[in-house]
Write a protein that holds these residues in place. Structure first.
Motif, PDB file in Angstrom:
ATOM      1  N   THR A 138       0.813  -1.216   0.000  1.00  0.00           N
ATOM      2  CA  THR A 138       0.000   0.000   0.000  1.00  0.00           C
ATOM      3  C   THR A 138       0.849   1.270   0.000  1.00  0.00           C
ATOM      4  O   THR A 138       0.321   2.374  -0.027  1.00  0.00           O
ATOM      5  N   ASN A 139       2.163   1.112   0.047  1.00  0.00           N
ATOM      6  CA  ASN A 139       3.039   2.283   0.095  1.00  0.00           C
ATOM      7  C   ASN A 139       3.144   2.979  -1.254  1.00  0.00           C
ATOM      8  O   ASN A 139       2.865   2.394  -2.307  1.00  0.00           O
ATOM      9  N   LYS A 140       3.618   4.236  -1.168  1.00  0.00           N
ATOM     10  CA  LYS A 140       4.027   4.969  -2.379  1.00  0.00           C
ATOM     11  C   LYS A 140       5.481   5.381  -2.178  1.00  0.00           C
ATOM     12  O   LYS A 140       5.823   5.981  -1.147  1.00  0.00           O
ATOM     13  N   LYS A 141       6.290   5.068  -3.147  1.00  0.00           N
ATOM     14  CA  LYS A 141       7.698   5.445  -3.075  1.00  0.00           C
ATOM     15  C   LYS A 141       8.161   5.871  -4.464  1.00  0.00           C
ATOM     16  O   LYS A 141       7.478   5.612  -5.477  1.00  0.00           O
ATOM     17  N   SER A 142       9.348   6.488  -4.512  1.00  0.00           N
ATOM     18  CA  SER A 142       9.919   6.899  -5.795  1.00  0.00           C
ATOM     19  C   SER A 142      11.376   6.507  -5.876  1.00  0.00           C
ATOM     20  O   SER A 142      12.117   6.623  -4.893  1.00  0.00           O
ATOM     21  N   LEU A 143      11.769   6.054  -7.062  1.00  0.00           N
ATOM     22  CA  LEU A 143      13.172   5.801  -7.358  1.00  0.00           C
ATOM     23  C   LEU A 143      13.707   6.996  -8.138  1.00  0.00           C
ATOM     24  O   LEU A 143      13.012   7.554  -8.990  1.00  0.00           O
ATOM     25  N   LYS A 144      14.947   7.346  -7.841  1.00  0.00           N
ATOM     26  CA  LYS A 144      15.546   8.515  -8.484  1.00  0.00           C
ATOM     27  C   LYS A 144      16.798   8.118  -9.261  1.00  0.00           C
ATOM     28  O   LYS A 144      17.558   7.248  -8.834  1.00  0.00           O
ATOM     29  N   CYS A 145      16.978   8.771 -10.396  1.00  0.00           N
ATOM     30  CA  CYS A 145      18.158   8.548 -11.227  1.00  0.00           C
ATOM     31  C   CYS A 145      18.667   9.895 -11.721  1.00  0.00           C
ATOM     32  O   CYS A 145      17.874  10.756 -12.128  1.00  0.00           O
ATOM     33  N   GLU A 146      19.978  10.051 -11.684  1.00  0.00           N
ATOM     34  CA  GLU A 146      20.586  11.276 -12.189  1.00  0.00           C
ATOM     35  C   GLU A 146      21.797  10.900 -13.039  1.00  0.00           C
ATOM     36  O   GLU A 146      22.606  10.069 -12.636  1.00  0.00           O
ATOM     37  N   GLN A 147      21.896  11.517 -14.212  1.00  0.00           N
ATOM     38  CA  GLN A 147      23.065  11.239 -15.052  1.00  0.00           C
ATOM     39  C   GLN A 147      23.862  12.520 -15.263  1.00  0.00           C
ATOM     40  O   GLN A 147      23.301  13.602 -15.455  1.00  0.00           O
ATOM     41  N   HIS A 148      25.200  12.356 -15.199  1.00  0.00           N
ATOM     42  CA  HIS A 148      26.121  13.490 -15.293  1.00  0.00           C
ATOM     43  C   HIS A 148      26.928  13.423 -16.580  1.00  0.00           C
ATOM     44  O   HIS A 148      28.064  13.910 -16.636  1.00  0.00           O
ATOM     45  N   LEU A 149      26.368  12.796 -17.598  1.00  0.00           N
ATOM     46  CA  LEU A 149      27.113  12.537 -18.825  1.00  0.00           C
ATOM     47  C   LEU A 149      26.676  13.420 -19.987  1.00  0.00           C
ATOM     48  O   LEU A 149      27.239  13.314 -21.080  1.00  0.00           O
ATOM     49  N   GLY A 150      25.657  14.235 -19.774  1.00  0.00           N
ATOM     50  CA  GLY A 150      25.168  15.078 -20.858  1.00  0.00           C
ATOM     51  C   GLY A 150      24.408  14.312 -21.921  1.00  0.00           C
ATOM     52  O   GLY A 150      24.253  14.789 -23.051  1.00  0.00           O
ATOM     53  N   HIS A 151      23.916  13.120 -21.576  1.00  0.00           N
ATOM     54  CA  HIS A 151      23.170  12.303 -22.531  1.00  0.00           C
ATOM     55  C   HIS A 151      21.761  12.848 -22.739  1.00  0.00           C
ATOM     56  O   HIS A 151      21.230  13.574 -21.893  1.00  0.00           O
ATOM     57  N   ASN A 152      21.160  12.449 -23.870  1.00  0.00           N
ATOM     58  CA  ASN A 152      19.827  12.970 -24.162  1.00  0.00           C
ATOM     59  C   ASN A 152      18.728  11.913 -24.067  1.00  0.00           C
ATOM     60  O   ASN A 152      17.564  12.206 -24.344  1.00  0.00           O
ATOM     61  N   ALA A 153      19.068  10.705 -23.677  1.00  0.00           N
ATOM     62  CA  ALA A 153      18.051   9.665 -23.508  1.00  0.00           C
ATOM     63  C   ALA A 153      18.270   8.949 -22.178  1.00  0.00           C
ATOM     64  O   ALA A 153      19.407   8.709 -21.771  1.00  0.00           O
ATOM     65  N   MET A 154      17.165   8.628 -21.502  1.00  0.00           N
ATOM     66  CA  MET A 154      17.235   7.915 -20.234  1.00  0.00           C
ATOM     67  C   MET A 154      16.218   6.779 -20.228  1.00  0.00           C
ATOM     68  O   MET A 154      15.162   6.884 -20.867  1.00  0.00           O
ATOM     69  N   TYR A 155      16.556   5.732 -19.512  1.00  0.00           N
ATOM     70  CA  TYR A 155      15.799   4.487 -19.573  1.00  0.00           C
ATOM     71  C   TYR A 155      15.559   3.918 -18.173  1.00  0.00           C
ATOM     72  O   TYR A 155      16.387   4.090 -17.276  1.00  0.00           O
ATOM     73  N   TRP A 156      14.450   3.215 -18.013  1.00  0.00           N
ATOM     74  CA  TRP A 156      14.257   2.326 -16.870  1.00  0.00           C
ATOM     75  C   TRP A 156      14.198   0.891 -17.387  1.00  0.00           C
ATOM     76  O   TRP A 156      13.432   0.589 -18.316  1.00  0.00           O
ATOM     77  N   TYR A 157      15.027   0.044 -16.771  1.00  0.00           N
ATOM     78  CA  TYR A 157      15.018  -1.384 -17.046  1.00  0.00           C
ATOM     79  C   TYR A 157      14.678  -2.121 -15.751  1.00  0.00           C
ATOM     80  O   TYR A 157      14.991  -1.673 -14.650  1.00  0.00           O
ATOM     81  N   LYS A 158      14.086  -3.303 -15.908  1.00  0.00           N
ATOM     82  CA  LYS A 158      13.780  -4.166 -14.766  1.00  0.00           C
ATOM     83  C   LYS A 158      14.510  -5.484 -14.956  1.00  0.00           C
ATOM     84  O   LYS A 158      14.495  -6.059 -16.056  1.00  0.00           O
ATOM     85  N   GLN A 159      15.158  -5.964 -13.884  1.00  0.00           N
ATOM     86  CA  GLN A 159      15.781  -7.273 -13.926  1.00  0.00           C
ATOM     87  C   GLN A 159      15.220  -8.125 -12.804  1.00  0.00           C
ATOM     88  O   GLN A 159      15.527  -7.908 -11.641  1.00  0.00           O
ATOM     89  N   SER A 160      14.398  -9.098 -13.186  1.00  0.00           N
ATOM     90  CA  SER A 160      13.865 -10.062 -12.223  1.00  0.00           C
ATOM     91  C   SER A 160      14.794 -11.263 -12.185  1.00  0.00           C
ATOM     92  O   SER A 160      15.549 -11.513 -13.128  1.00  0.00           O
ATOM     93  N   ALA A 161      14.700 -12.015 -11.099  1.00  0.00           N
ATOM     94  CA  ALA A 161      15.540 -13.202 -10.948  1.00  0.00           C
ATOM     95  C   ALA A 161      15.307 -14.150 -12.119  1.00  0.00           C
ATOM     96  O   ALA A 161      14.178 -14.406 -12.511  1.00  0.00           O
ATOM     97  N   LYS A 162      16.388 -14.652 -12.684  1.00  0.00           N
ATOM     98  CA  LYS A 162      16.368 -15.661 -13.741  1.00  0.00           C
ATOM     99  C   LYS A 162      15.710 -15.169 -15.033  1.00  0.00           C
ATOM    100  O   LYS A 162      15.308 -15.979 -15.868  1.00  0.00           O
ATOM    101  N   LYS A 163      15.596 -13.845 -15.211  1.00  0.00           N
ATOM    102  CA  LYS A 163      15.008 -13.313 -16.435  1.00  0.00           C
ATOM    103  C   LYS A 163      15.936 -12.267 -17.030  1.00  0.00           C
ATOM    104  O   LYS A 163      16.744 -11.665 -16.323  1.00  0.00           O
ATOM    105  N   PRO A 164      15.831 -12.040 -18.339  1.00  0.00           N
ATOM    106  CA  PRO A 164      16.665 -11.002 -18.952  1.00  0.00           C
ATOM    107  C   PRO A 164      16.228  -9.605 -18.518  1.00  0.00           C
ATOM    108  O   PRO A 164      15.098  -9.420 -18.051  1.00  0.00           O
ATOM    109  N   LEU A 165      17.111  -8.649 -18.727  1.00  0.00           N
ATOM    110  CA  LEU A 165      16.719  -7.254 -18.494  1.00  0.00           C
ATOM    111  C   LEU A 165      15.563  -6.902 -19.427  1.00  0.00           C
ATOM    112  O   LEU A 165      15.592  -7.203 -20.615  1.00  0.00           O
ATOM    113  N   GLU A 166      14.561  -6.232 -18.848  1.00  0.00           N
ATOM    114  CA  GLU A 166      13.393  -5.845 -19.637  1.00  0.00           C
ATOM    115  C   GLU A 166      13.293  -4.324 -19.661  1.00  0.00           C
ATOM    116  O   GLU A 166      13.302  -3.687 -18.610  1.00  0.00           O
TER     117      GLU A 166
END
Lengths: 114, 114
Positions: A16-44
């Protein structure tokens, strides 16, 4: 140090909680991604933002809500998650158009949903 | 159905010998391939890549070979060092799809024994 910083490194939350994950990049890139890695599965791939616009959403449930306020920051807002959402969540960035060639990943947030 | 397969979950090699990690793919539209390395508690880091117009790319101790007719690629590490112990992910993309999508394999855990 890859230039992509994720916080927190570990997160335990109830369904029932609400939380947030944060990501910051210092590379000057123009695209950002979220990937999920579950046990025994490829990155999605979950979401892609290019120049702060969401350009891909891979059929991710609405209990995951991304936000990209600028080209350096990316958030993943979590609410009413399920135990099967427990996984490693990785943020990445890249430079260029359709820049999937070379991703720079953060260290990830290990999420446990109880 | 997995489009990128790494059929060996683990591999053990003696220090100084050659490590060969294999990857098979099913999508004939894939035209760019990458290898990432992941240490525990860290995100994946880019190692080496190859375009489908080549059959070999070399970078120091790391060489990637691509056999398009067999839809197979391999990563050779020579000589193997204990610091190479990590999980290695193969990834592929279809540049013509106009997508940011990278399709990953499940990974092979390499252990280099001193």
């Amino acid at each position: 140090e890859t230039g992509v910083t994720q916080t927190p490194r570990h997160l335990v939350m109830g369904m029932t909680n609400k939380k947030s994950l944060k990501c910051e990049q210092h590379l000057g890139h123009n695209a950002m991604y979220w990937y999920k890695q579950s046990a025994k599965k490829p990155l999605e791939l979950m979401f892609v933002y290019s120049l702060e616009e969401r350009v891909e959403n891979n059929s991710v449930p609405s209990r995951f809500s991304p936000e990209c306020p600028n080209s350096s920051h990316l958030f993943l807002h979590l609410h009413t998650l399920q135990p099967e959402d427990s996984a490693l969540y990785l943020c990445a960035s890249s430079q260029g158009d359709r820049g999937g060639e070379k991703l720079f990943f953060g260290s990830g947030t290990q999420l446990s949903v109880l | 159905d997995q489009q990128v397969k790494q059929n060996s979950p683990s591999l053990s090699v003696q220090e100084g010998r050659i490590s060969i990690l294999n990857c098979d793919y099913t999508n004939s539209m894939f035209d760019y391939f990458l290898w990432y390395k992941k240490y525990p508690a860290e995100g994946p880091t880019f190692l080496i890549s190859i375009s489908s117009i080549k059959d070999k790319n070399e970078d120091g101790r790391f060489t990637v070979f691509l056999n398009k007719s067999a839809k197979h690629l391999s990563l050779h590490i020579v000589p193997s060092q204990p610091g190479d112990s990590a999980v290695y992910f193969c990834a592929a993309r279809d540049s013509g799809a106009g997508s940011y999508q990278l399709t990953f394999g499940k990974g092979t855990k390499l252990s280099v024994i001193p």
